[in-house]
Design a protein around this motif. Structure first.
Motif, PDB file in Angstrom:
ATOM      1  N   GLU A 267       0.845  -1.391  -0.054  1.00  0.00           N
ATOM      2  CA  GLU A 267      -0.089   0.052  -0.065  1.00  0.00           C
ATOM      3  C   GLU A 267       0.584   1.247  -0.067  1.00  0.00           C
ATOM      4  O   GLU A 267       0.542   2.247  -0.705  1.00  0.00           O
ATOM      5  CB  GLU A 267      -0.825   0.036   1.225  1.00  0.00           C
ATOM      6  CG  GLU A 267      -1.745   1.179   1.343  1.00  0.00           C
ATOM      7  CD  GLU A 267      -2.704   1.207   2.393  1.00  0.00           C
ATOM      8  OE1 GLU A 267      -3.631   2.168   2.530  1.00  0.00           O
ATOM      9  OE2 GLU A 267      -2.799   0.209   3.245  1.00  0.00           O
TER      10      GLU A 267
ATOM     11  N   PHE B 120       2.130   2.214  -3.599  1.00  0.00           N
ATOM     12  CA  PHE B 120       0.998   3.046  -4.373  1.00  0.00           C
ATOM     13  C   PHE B 120       0.287   4.314  -3.583  1.00  0.00           C
ATOM     14  O   PHE B 120      -0.298   4.981  -4.705  1.00  0.00           O
ATOM     15  CB  PHE B 120      -0.063   1.979  -4.617  1.00  0.00           C
ATOM     16  CG  PHE B 120       0.423   0.902  -5.226  1.00  0.00           C
ATOM     17  CD1 PHE B 120       0.743   0.893  -6.951  1.00  0.00           C
ATOM     18  CD2 PHE B 120       0.465  -0.473  -5.011  1.00  0.00           C
ATOM     19  CE1 PHE B 120       1.164  -0.234  -7.727  1.00  0.00           C
ATOM     20  CE2 PHE B 120       0.918  -1.684  -6.000  1.00  0.00           C
ATOM     21  CZ  PHE B 120       1.352  -1.525  -7.022  1.00  0.00           C
ATOM     22  N   ARG B 121       0.232   4.473  -2.646  1.00  0.00           N
ATOM     23  CA  ARG B 121       0.033   5.699  -1.969  1.00  0.00           C
ATOM     24  C   ARG B 121       0.813   6.773  -2.064  1.00  0.00           C
ATOM     25  O   ARG B 121       0.767   8.104  -2.008  1.00  0.00           O
ATOM     26  CB  ARG B 121      -0.481   5.582  -0.484  1.00  0.00           C
ATOM     27  CG  ARG B 121      -1.716   5.010  -0.243  1.00  0.00           C
ATOM     28  CD  ARG B 121      -2.177   4.972   1.141  1.00  0.00           C
ATOM     29  NE  ARG B 121      -3.497   4.473   1.166  1.00  0.00           N
ATOM     30  CZ  ARG B 121      -4.696   4.749   0.946  1.00  0.00           C
ATOM     31  NH1 ARG B 121      -4.781   6.049   0.392  1.00  0.00           N
ATOM     32  NH2 ARG B 121      -5.790   4.012   1.315  1.00  0.00           N
TER      33      ARG B 121
ATOM     34  N   ARG C 103      -5.060  10.362  -4.228  1.00  0.00           N
ATOM     35  CA  ARG C 103      -5.287   9.094  -3.581  1.00  0.00           C
ATOM     36  C   ARG C 103      -6.539   9.249  -2.915  1.00  0.00           C
ATOM     37  O   ARG C 103      -6.821  10.496  -2.045  1.00  0.00           O
ATOM     38  CB  ARG C 103      -4.021   8.511  -2.838  1.00  0.00           C
ATOM     39  CG  ARG C 103      -3.150   7.739  -3.401  1.00  0.00           C
ATOM     40  CD  ARG C 103      -2.633   8.478  -4.556  1.00  0.00           C
ATOM     41  NE  ARG C 103      -1.417   7.608  -5.125  1.00  0.00           N
ATOM     42  CZ  ARG C 103      -0.803   7.833  -6.341  1.00  0.00           C
ATOM     43  NH1 ARG C 103      -1.349   8.744  -7.238  1.00  0.00           N
ATOM     44  NH2 ARG C 103       0.018   7.141  -6.767  1.00  0.00           N
TER      45      ARG C 103
ATOM     46  N   ILE D 280      -7.625   3.757  -3.638  1.00  0.00           N
ATOM     47  CA  ILE D 280      -6.705   2.674  -3.094  1.00  0.00           C
ATOM     48  C   ILE D 280      -7.428   1.742  -2.290  1.00  0.00           C
ATOM     49  O   ILE D 280      -7.846   2.185  -1.050  1.00  0.00           O
ATOM     50  CB  ILE D 280      -5.494   3.269  -2.348  1.00  0.00           C
ATOM     51  CG1 ILE D 280      -4.682   4.409  -3.178  1.00  0.00           C
ATOM     52  CG2 ILE D 280      -4.569   2.153  -1.907  1.00  0.00           C
ATOM     53  CD1 ILE D 280      -4.083   3.638  -4.404  1.00  0.00           C
TER      54      ILE D 280
END
Length: 571
Positions: free
Chosen positions: A103, A106-107, A117, A130
């Motif tokens: 996580e 991708f954040r 996001r 997400i």
């Protein structure tokens, strides 16, 4: 991290904004999209992947409208993580599902930095929802993307951006639409990038599954995608939870799990897609460079047409100012009013003596010489104003022969007319030239020998005579006019020769003509600058081709060092 490759991508990222295509030439719109798409790809995918080759893989689930992408994702995960679109066009934020361990990656702003996001699916295509999901294997994320053929421009643009940011594609189509043109444009691009692709044909009639799968496999092979993983999902009535049966998607789930399970496999996928993406950049950069050259050429052609129109205007004024044209109207009348039109067969001394008697008061500013000066100013200004108006019209007409030039003129119709101040600027330029002539004859008349004769005639009269000589320098008079205007010009010549001498008169006339040409060119250059400023705003950065060529060369060199013989782009 491969430092040279990262540096090459950063150089490319810095160079791409210079690829501008402001003129609507053929293909310019697609070039603008290409430059934007490449810039997004560098930031969204190439830089982060080159920075971290071991980062989690991103599998983008893309495809046509109504293909069942969201249903497929939910069915693979056995959970309602993404909301299938009911209304068309579907406007919802893309959903990225990843293992909690992935996580943070991708954040961060490393991947898809242009998207905001969020923790919920919104009606905003620029927001990335997400969703951490423990049951998804670490090392692989699924992204439910917008429709590639959406009627909404923003959705289509984002769909392409997300696919270009993917390590692998899960491409979803349907039995009814698998042969549509748009999906195959994308699949052809996937072949060029050598990206890992799986193609899923959803909603296949059970009795036709084998036939459709065989036909699709043949089509994939013809596009260079014979290695693409092909799955067929039978058409069924979905249960209340909206998910496909486990058995229908088990093959897809196992394939994805296999990719995620082995770090070496993930690295192989990442390197294959990265290398193929780099290979695809070189012809794209050449396309941008060639497009910039066409833009430069088009701008240069427009500039050349404007320059030619105003060069012609300046030439027209100088022709009219030297071929006797100015001696066919009021100026001739005013000059005759001053010096008369008596027989020209008398000796020059007698003629000059008679003229001197008539004009002894001119230098004190009598009305006749003032009227003569006004006539010169008004008539020559009118010629210059007419030439400027013709140049503006000529420029607009020549520009309007092309679509891009026509668009420019349509956006600013005033380009077909002189600027609001031009007429006054033209008049000021002619008055300034008349002052130049007076200063010229004053400077020439300072010698002691010619002082008496010069004072007898006066500065204004000598200046007017010099202007008359300039107006007839190229002898553009008809036979009918020689008797009047020709004799008048000859008298002006003899008057000047009596004061300055023959050689000096010739030099004075040439200098006065040159000064007039400079004044005319100066005021017309001011008008021409309107077009130059406009074209300067439309011109692309002259350094753009060099920047892109340099970035391409750096990328080729970095790619040769970054990839082994099996994956090295053939640049």
């Amino acid at each position: 991290m491969n430092t040279k490759l990262v540096d090459a991508f950063e150089a490319l990222d810095a160079a791409l904004p210079a690829a501008q295509f402001p003129l609507p030439l053929e293909g310019a719109e697609s070039l603008r999209h290409l430059a934007s798409s490449m810039s997004n790809q560098v930031r969204d995918y190439l830089l982060p992947r080159a920075t971290r080759l071991d980062a989690p893989l991103l599998a983008v689930v893309g495809g046509s409208t109504g293909a069942g992408k969201s249903t497929l994702v939910n069915s693979l995960l056995r959970a309602p993580v993404t909301r299938p679109g009911v209304l068309r066009p579907t406007t919802k934020s893309p959903v990225l599902i990843c293992h909690p361990d992935d996580e943070e990656w991708f954040r961060s702003d490393k991947v898809l930095p242009g998207l905001v996001r969020t923790d919920a699916q919104l009606h905003d295509s620029r927001a990335l929802n997400i969703v951490p999901f423990p049951n998804l294997p670490a090392g692989l994320a699924l992204l439910d993307a917008p429709d590639i053929d959406s009627v909404d421009d923003a959705n289509r643009t984002l769909a392409r951006q997300l696919l270009l940011a993917a390590d692998l594609w899960v491409f979803v189509t349907s039995a009814a639409r698998y042969a549509d043109a748009v999906p195959w444009d994308y699949l052809a691009e996937a072949a060029q990038r050598n990206i890992v692709v799986s193609v899923i044909v959803n909603r296949c009639p059970p009795e036709a599954m084998a036939e459709i799968a065989a036909h699709l496999a043949e089509m994939l092979g013809s596009q260079g995608l014979e290695r693409a993983k092909l799955f067929a999902v039978p058409e069924r009535t979905l249960p209340d939870d909206g998910m496909l049966p486990v058995d229908d998607v088990e093959g897809i789930r196992q394939w994805l799990a296999h990719l995620a399970a082995q770090s070496e496999t993930r690295a192989q996928v990442a390197v294959q897609t990265l290398a193929g993406s780099v290979r695809s950049l070189d012809p794209q950069l050449r396309e941008l460079i060639d497009g910039i050259a066409r833009q430069d050429q088009a701008v240069d052609e427009l500039r050349g047409e404007a320059v030619a129109a105003y060069r012609q205007a300046a030439a027209d004024v100088m022709i009219a100012a030297g071929d006797g044209t100015m001696m066919r109207g009021e100026i001739l009348s005013r000059w005759q009013d001053l010096v008369g039109t008596g027989e020209f067969m008398r000796s020059i001394e007698e003629r000059i003596g008679a003229v001197r008697d008539r004009i002894s008061g001119w230098f004190r500013g009598e009305p006749k010489i003032e009227a003569m000066e006004v006539a010169i100013s008004d008539n020559l200004s009118a010629v210059l104003q007419e030439a400027g108006a013709a140049a503006a019209e000529r420029t607009a007409v020549s520009w309007s022969r092309t679509r891009w030039g026509r668009d420019i003129v349509a956006a600013d119709p005033s380009l077909a007319r002189p600027s609001p101040t031009f007429n006054e600027d033209a008049s000021q330029a002619i008055r300034a030239w008349q002052s130049d002539v007076l200063r010229l004859v004053e400077e020439q008349g300072r010698g002691k020998r010619m002082k008496a004769r010069f004072l007898a005639l006066g500065t204004n009269v000598v200046g007017a005579a010099l202007i008359i000589v300039v107006f007839t320098m190229t002898a553009g008079l008809t036979l009918a006019e020689v008797g009047i205007a020709g004799g008048t010009a000859a008298l002006a010549q003899r008057l000047l020769e009596a004061v300055f001498g023959e050689d000096a008169v010739r030099r004075l006339a040439e200098r006065a003509k040159a000064d007039l040409e400079a004044r005319v060119q100066g005021v017309l250059a001011g008008e021409l600058s309107r077009y130059g400023v406009l074209l300067d705003d439309l011109a692309v950065d002259e350094d753009a081709p060099r920047q892109l060529e340099s970035a391409a060369a750096a990328l080729r060199a970095a790619a040769r060092n970054a990839f082994d013989d099996l994956t090295r782009p053939e640049l």
